[in-house]
Design a protein around this motif. Sequence first.
Motif, PDB file in Angstrom:
ATOM      1  N   GLU A  87       1.054  -1.195  -0.081  1.00 16.49           N
ATOM      2  CA  GLU A  87      -0.011  -0.186   0.027  1.00 16.49           C
ATOM      3  C   GLU A  87       0.971   1.347  -0.168  1.00 16.49           C
ATOM      4  O   GLU A  87       0.134   2.305  -0.288  1.00 16.49           O
ATOM      5  N   ARG A  88       2.042   1.164   0.359  1.00 18.89           N
ATOM      6  CA  ARG A  88       3.150   2.162   0.383  1.00 18.89           C
ATOM      7  C   ARG A  88       3.904   2.537  -0.954  1.00 18.89           C
ATOM      8  O   ARG A  88       4.664   3.172  -1.027  1.00 18.89           O
ATOM      9  N   PHE A  89       3.428   1.604  -1.882  1.00 21.26           N
ATOM     10  CA  PHE A  89       3.880   1.792  -3.154  1.00 21.26           C
ATOM     11  C   PHE A  89       4.204   3.157  -3.889  1.00 21.26           C
ATOM     12  O   PHE A  89       5.199   3.667  -4.418  1.00 21.26           O
ATOM     13  N   ASP A  90       2.887   3.978  -3.801  1.00 20.05           N
ATOM     14  CA  ASP A  90       2.865   5.497  -4.340  1.00 20.05           C
ATOM     15  C   ASP A  90       4.215   6.312  -3.718  1.00 20.05           C
ATOM     16  O   ASP A  90       5.017   6.890  -4.474  1.00 20.05           O
ATOM     17  N   GLU A  91       4.063   6.107  -2.491  1.00 22.27           N
ATOM     18  CA  GLU A  91       5.212   6.640  -1.635  1.00 22.27           C
ATOM     19  C   GLU A  91       6.634   6.515  -1.955  1.00 22.27           C
ATOM     20  O   GLU A  91       7.471   7.101  -1.940  1.00 22.27           O
ATOM     21  N   SER A  92       6.722   4.907  -2.238  1.00 22.31           N
ATOM     22  CA  SER A  92       8.104   4.484  -2.353  1.00 22.31           C
ATOM     23  C   SER A  92       8.627   4.993  -3.891  1.00 22.31           C
ATOM     24  O   SER A  92       9.787   5.262  -3.920  1.00 22.31           O
ATOM     25  N   VAL A  93       7.713   5.030  -4.924  1.00 18.29           N
ATOM     26  CA  VAL A  93       8.333   5.488  -6.189  1.00 18.29           C
ATOM     27  C   VAL A  93       8.447   6.846  -6.241  1.00 18.29           C
ATOM     28  O   VAL A  93       9.016   7.708  -7.278  1.00 18.29           O
ATOM     29  N   GLN A  94       7.878   7.732  -5.174  1.00 19.93           N
ATOM     30  CA  GLN A  94       8.327   9.342  -5.134  1.00 19.93           C
ATOM     31  C   GLN A  94       9.489   9.610  -4.627  1.00 19.93           C
ATOM     32  O   GLN A  94       9.822  10.803  -4.356  1.00 19.93           O
ATOM     33  N   CYS A 104      13.840   8.521 -11.459  1.00 18.00           N
ATOM     34  CA  CYS A 104      12.690   7.772 -10.870  1.00 18.00           C
ATOM     35  C   CYS A 104      12.653   6.232 -10.472  1.00 18.00           C
ATOM     36  O   CYS A 104      13.015   5.754 -11.795  1.00 18.00           O
ATOM     37  N   ILE A 106      10.516   3.919 -11.279  1.00 20.62           N
ATOM     38  CA  ILE A 106       9.940   3.226 -12.521  1.00 20.62           C
ATOM     39  C   ILE A 106      10.657   3.240 -13.760  1.00 20.62           C
ATOM     40  O   ILE A 106      10.879   2.312 -14.441  1.00 20.62           O
ATOM     41  N   CYS A 124      -1.332  -3.160 -13.130  1.00 19.84           N
ATOM     42  CA  CYS A 124      -2.383  -2.048 -13.357  1.00 19.84           C
ATOM     43  C   CYS A 124      -3.417  -2.690 -14.306  1.00 19.84           C
ATOM     44  O   CYS A 124      -4.610  -1.909 -14.295  1.00 19.84           O
TER      45      CYS A 124
END
Length: 127
Positions: A87-94, A104, A106, A124
């Motif tokens: 669930e912390r993926f978005d935070e991790s890629v930022q 980045c 990604i 996705c």
Amino acid sequence: PAFCKDSHVVRVALCFSSRESDSPKCLCSLFKNTALHLAAKGGHNSAVRLLLAQGAAIVLNKNEASFLHEAIYNKRTDTTLVVIQHERFDESVQAFMHGSAMQCPILEMIEHLPESFAGLLDICMTE
């Protein structure tokens, strides 16, 4: 608990629950690596899961690498998939510095660990 089967999780938790990382002798301080950096670099998936779940800070080390960069550059496909599914993926890629040699995560994944990027695309497609 189930995570105790993984001795690496126990070691990481013990090491970083102490203030030892504040010591100048500790390599963690020297390179500014966190428990997440070390767990990801070593491919210790249970430790990465535990640390993310416990709210570990997602920061850059002295080389401007996040823990996810460490997993990618050390070819830890399973570890990157753990992060992708977390669930912390978005935070991790930022967690990267614009203009740094570390892009980045990604983009780094596409270049250095395309099989993990394929896993991201699969997720996705199902969401």
